[in-house]
Design a protein around this motif. Structure first.
Motif, PDB file in Angstrom:
ATOM      1  N   ARG A   3       0.821  -1.212   0.000  1.00 19.24           N
ATOM      2  CA  ARG A   3       0.000   0.000   0.000  1.00 19.24           C
ATOM      3  C   ARG A   3       0.853   1.259   0.000  1.00 19.24           C
ATOM      4  O   ARG A   3       1.872   1.336   0.688  1.00 19.24           O
ATOM      5  CB  ARG A   3      -0.930  -0.020   1.214  1.00 19.24           C
ATOM      6  CG  ARG A   3      -1.966   1.098   1.261  1.00 19.24           C
ATOM      7  CD  ARG A   3      -3.090   0.727   2.207  1.00 19.24           C
ATOM      8  NE  ARG A   3      -2.560   0.438   3.530  1.00 19.24           N
ATOM      9  CZ  ARG A   3      -2.545   1.308   4.547  1.00 19.24           C
ATOM     10  NH1 ARG A   3      -3.053   2.509   4.383  1.00 19.24           N
ATOM     11  NH2 ARG A   3      -2.039   0.971   5.711  1.00 19.24           N
ATOM     12  N   ILE A   4       0.414   2.244  -0.756  1.00 19.64           N
ATOM     13  CA  ILE A   4       1.056   3.559  -0.764  1.00 19.64           C
ATOM     14  C   ILE A   4       0.513   4.354   0.414  1.00 19.64           C
ATOM     15  O   ILE A   4      -0.693   4.606   0.512  1.00 19.64           O
ATOM     16  CB  ILE A   4       0.777   4.303  -2.092  1.00 19.64           C
ATOM     17  CG1 ILE A   4       1.321   3.499  -3.273  1.00 19.64           C
ATOM     18  CG2 ILE A   4       1.387   5.702  -2.059  1.00 19.64           C
ATOM     19  CD1 ILE A   4       0.869   4.034  -4.621  1.00 19.64           C
ATOM     20  N   LEU A   5       1.396   4.726   1.331  1.00 22.42           N
ATOM     21  CA  LEU A   5       0.978   5.475   2.512  1.00 22.42           C
ATOM     22  C   LEU A   5       0.918   6.972   2.259  1.00 22.42           C
ATOM     23  O   LEU A   5       0.098   7.679   2.837  1.00 22.42           O
ATOM     24  CB  LEU A   5       1.916   5.184   3.682  1.00 22.42           C
ATOM     25  CG  LEU A   5       1.982   3.727   4.145  1.00 22.42           C
ATOM     26  CD1 LEU A   5       2.908   3.605   5.351  1.00 22.42           C
ATOM     27  CD2 LEU A   5       0.587   3.199   4.497  1.00 22.42           C
ATOM     28  N   SER A   6       1.823   7.463   1.419  1.00 20.48           N
ATOM     29  CA  SER A   6       1.829   8.892   1.124  1.00 20.48           C
ATOM     30  C   SER A   6       2.411   9.131  -0.256  1.00 20.48           C
ATOM     31  O   SER A   6       3.183   8.322  -0.769  1.00 20.48           O
ATOM     32  CB  SER A   6       2.634   9.672   2.179  1.00 20.48           C
ATOM     33  OG  SER A   6       4.007   9.312   2.130  1.00 20.48           O
ATOM     34  N   ALA A  21       6.377  -2.103   2.683  1.00 18.95           N
ATOM     35  CA  ALA A  21       7.142  -3.248   2.170  1.00 18.95           C
ATOM     36  C   ALA A  21       8.121  -3.655   3.258  1.00 18.95           C
ATOM     37  O   ALA A  21       9.318  -3.361   3.190  1.00 18.95           O
ATOM     38  CB  ALA A  21       7.869  -2.896   0.878  1.00 18.95           C
ATOM     39  N   GLY A  22       7.612  -4.334   4.275  1.00 20.24           N
ATOM     40  CA  GLY A  22       8.376  -4.597   5.490  1.00 20.24           C
ATOM     41  C   GLY A  22       9.664  -5.360   5.278  1.00 20.24           C
ATOM     42  O   GLY A  22      10.705  -5.008   5.820  1.00 20.24           O
ATOM     43  N   ARG A  23       9.632  -6.422   4.486  1.00 24.47           N
ATOM     44  CA  ARG A  23      10.834  -7.234   4.280  1.00 24.47           C
ATOM     45  C   ARG A  23      11.920  -6.428   3.577  1.00 24.47           C
ATOM     46  O   ARG A  23      13.097  -6.534   3.913  1.00 24.47           O
ATOM     47  CB  ARG A  23      10.499  -8.485   3.462  1.00 24.47           C
ATOM     48  CG  ARG A  23       9.713  -9.531   4.220  1.00 24.47           C
ATOM     49  CD  ARG A  23       9.555 -10.797   3.397  1.00 24.47           C
ATOM     50  NE  ARG A  23       8.910 -11.862   4.141  1.00 24.47           N
ATOM     51  CZ  ARG A  23       8.678 -13.076   3.662  1.00 24.47           C
ATOM     52  NH1 ARG A  23       9.059 -13.369   2.419  1.00 24.47           N
ATOM     53  NH2 ARG A  23       8.078 -13.995   4.390  1.00 24.47           N
ATOM     54  N   VAL A  24      11.528  -5.651   2.587  1.00 30.35           N
ATOM     55  CA  VAL A  24      12.498  -4.818   1.875  1.00 30.35           C
ATOM     56  C   VAL A  24      13.099  -3.790   2.827  1.00 30.35           C
ATOM     57  O   VAL A  24      14.321  -3.588   2.861  1.00 30.35           O
ATOM     58  CB  VAL A  24      11.846  -4.112   0.669  1.00 30.35           C
ATOM     59  CG1 VAL A  24      12.876  -3.250  -0.049  1.00 30.35           C
ATOM     60  CG2 VAL A  24      11.248  -5.132  -0.290  1.00 30.35           C
ATOM     61  N   ALA A  25      12.259  -3.143   3.611  1.00 28.19           N
ATOM     62  CA  ALA A  25      12.718  -2.092   4.520  1.00 28.19           C
ATOM     63  C   ALA A  25      13.713  -2.619   5.548  1.00 28.19           C
ATOM     64  O   ALA A  25      14.668  -1.924   5.912  1.00 28.19           O
ATOM     65  CB  ALA A  25      11.518  -1.458   5.226  1.00 28.19           C
ATOM     66  N   ARG A  26      13.510  -3.835   6.006  1.00 29.01           N
ATOM     67  CA  ARG A  26      14.398  -4.394   7.034  1.00 29.01           C
ATOM     68  C   ARG A  26      15.723  -4.887   6.475  1.00 29.01           C
ATOM     69  O   ARG A  26      16.693  -5.045   7.217  1.00 29.01           O
ATOM     70  CB  ARG A  26      13.672  -5.528   7.774  1.00 29.01           C
ATOM     71  CG  ARG A  26      12.552  -5.049   8.685  1.00 29.01           C
ATOM     72  CD  ARG A  26      11.999  -6.175   9.525  1.00 29.01           C
ATOM     73  NE  ARG A  26      11.219  -7.118   8.735  1.00 29.01           N
ATOM     74  CZ  ARG A  26       9.919  -6.986   8.479  1.00 29.01           C
ATOM     75  NH1 ARG A  26       9.258  -5.929   8.945  1.00 29.01           N
ATOM     76  NH2 ARG A  26       9.278  -7.896   7.771  1.00 29.01           N
ATOM     77  N   ALA A  27      15.786  -5.118   5.165  1.00 31.53           N
ATOM     78  CA  ALA A  27      17.000  -5.695   4.573  1.00 31.53           C
ATOM     79  C   ALA A  27      17.800  -4.723   3.720  1.00 31.53           C
ATOM     80  O   ALA A  27      18.966  -4.979   3.433  1.00 31.53           O
ATOM     81  CB  ALA A  27      16.626  -6.917   3.727  1.00 31.53           C
ATOM     82  N   GLY A  57       8.320  -0.419   8.581  1.00 27.28           N
ATOM     83  CA  GLY A  57       8.179  -1.350   7.472  1.00 27.28           C
ATOM     84  C   GLY A  57       7.855  -0.669   6.162  1.00 27.28           C
ATOM     85  O   GLY A  57       7.059  -1.177   5.355  1.00 27.28           O
ATOM     86  N   THR A  58       8.493   0.476   5.905  1.00 26.81           N
ATOM     87  CA  THR A  58       8.198   1.231   4.687  1.00 26.81           C
ATOM     88  C   THR A  58       9.471   1.556   3.910  1.00 26.81           C
ATOM     89  O   THR A  58      10.555   1.665   4.482  1.00 26.81           O
ATOM     90  CB  THR A  58       7.487   2.556   5.017  1.00 26.81           C
ATOM     91  OG1 THR A  58       8.360   3.396   5.792  1.00 26.81           O
ATOM     92  CG2 THR A  58       6.199   2.310   5.781  1.00 26.81           C
ATOM     93  N   VAL A  59       9.294   1.711   2.613  1.00 27.69           N
ATOM     94  CA  VAL A  59      10.365   2.179   1.743  1.00 27.69           C
ATOM     95  C   VAL A  59       9.870   3.408   1.001  1.00 27.69           C
ATOM     96  O   VAL A  59       8.670   3.577   0.769  1.00 27.69           O
ATOM     97  CB  VAL A  59      10.807   1.104   0.727  1.00 27.69           C
ATOM     98  CG1 VAL A  59      11.434  -0.079   1.427  1.00 27.69           C
ATOM     99  CG2 VAL A  59       9.641   0.656  -0.142  1.00 27.69           C
TER     100      VAL A  59
END
Length: 285
Positions: A3-6, A21-27, A57-59
């Motif tokens: 989902r686009i938050l902003s 994109a939680g997995r991407v953000a953490r890695a 959890g955002t990019v």
């Protein structure tokens, strides 16, 4: 769901989005990129990660509207969802492997052309957080095309704004600003250039003249992000490399920019035809 938050329009054709994109953000690490698809029939679009927040959890991605697929992305709004967000892809910036002792002896200068200021941001932030002295040259044709100048002005970072027409900051291109800084006594140990291919070519030539090692990011060559399509082939130091799996960052002194620019333009007619016949079916655009 991604989902686009902003969504924030940075200029008439450039938008910034924060996406779940939680997995991407953490890695993710500086220099890496991701692949997005706006919808089920959407094209794979590689975009450099401009920022990430592991806790939320955002990019953050920045997209410039240049063709049919990027037009679809820019048409999306907060609350819409991407079909896919895949990453992090590519190799991180070389300096993330450096020890604190090694970084202490470095003085980086970044040269960002146009939208290149967005992928420069996470690298500058990573270095500044570790106490490394950083100068950033942010260049654009006109003042209304400048982005991220305020975000880059963080503690320990000196930002130098320049425009071709002099509408803001220094009047001239980024390489002229770099030469001025060196002439005024600045001592840099390494440069990083991100922006249009032609800008990186002349920045690499300038850095060679200054005997300044320079890293360039060839993310604009990438298509599928896996190396399978071959569109990102580039000659570096006389050897064939693949920007999406062996890069996107390479030694700017060694890149065959003329070959890369020829490759970049090989589908120009097809892209023009796709844009002329384009009907946006994504988001609320």
């Amino acid at each position: 769901m991604f989902r686009i938050l902003s969504k924030n329009m940075l200029s008439a054709a450039v938008c910034e989005m924060e996406v779940e994109a939680g997995r991407v953000a953490r890695a993710a690490l500086p220099g890496q990129f991701l692949i997005v698809r706006a919808g089920p029939e959407g094209e794979r679009v590689p975009l450099t990660i401009s920022d990430c927040d592991a806790d939320r959890g955002t990019v953050t991605i920045v997209t410039q509207k240049v063709g049919a697929s990027t037009t679809d992305i820019v048409a999306m709004e907060a609350g819409d969802c991407f079909e896919d967000v895949v990453g992090p892809l590519g190799l991180p910036s070389e300096f993330v492997k450096s020890t604190p002792e090694e970084l202490r002896d470095e003085r980086y200068v970044f040269i960002a052309g146009g939208v290149g200021a967005a992928p420069v941001y996470p690298q500058v932030k990573w270095l500044a957080d570790r106490g490394v002295s950083v100068d950033v040259i942010v260049a654009a044709r006109t003042a209304d095309l400048l982005i991220y100048t305020e975000k880059l002005a963080m503690p320990g970072v000196s930002v130098h704004v320049c425009t071709d027409d002099g509408s803001r900051g220094f009047k001239g291109v980024g390489t002229a600003m770099l030469e001025k800084l060196v002439a005024d006594g600045a001592r840099f140990t390494r440069a990083v250039a991100i922006g249009p291919m032609i800008m990186m070519k002349f920045t690499a030539l300038c850095c060679r003249k200054l005997d300044l090692p320079v890293t360039v990011s060839l993310n604009t060559l990438m298509v599928d992000g896996t190396g399978m399509c071959g569109a990102c082939r580039v000659t570096v130091g006389g050897k064939t490399r693949f920007a999406c799996v062996e890069g996107p960052e390479f030694d700017g002194w060694e890149v065959d920019f003329d070959e890369a620019m020829n490759r970049q333009g090989q589908y120009r007619e097809e892209e023009r035809a796709a844009m002329e016949n384009h009907v946006c079916k994504i988001g609320r655009g």
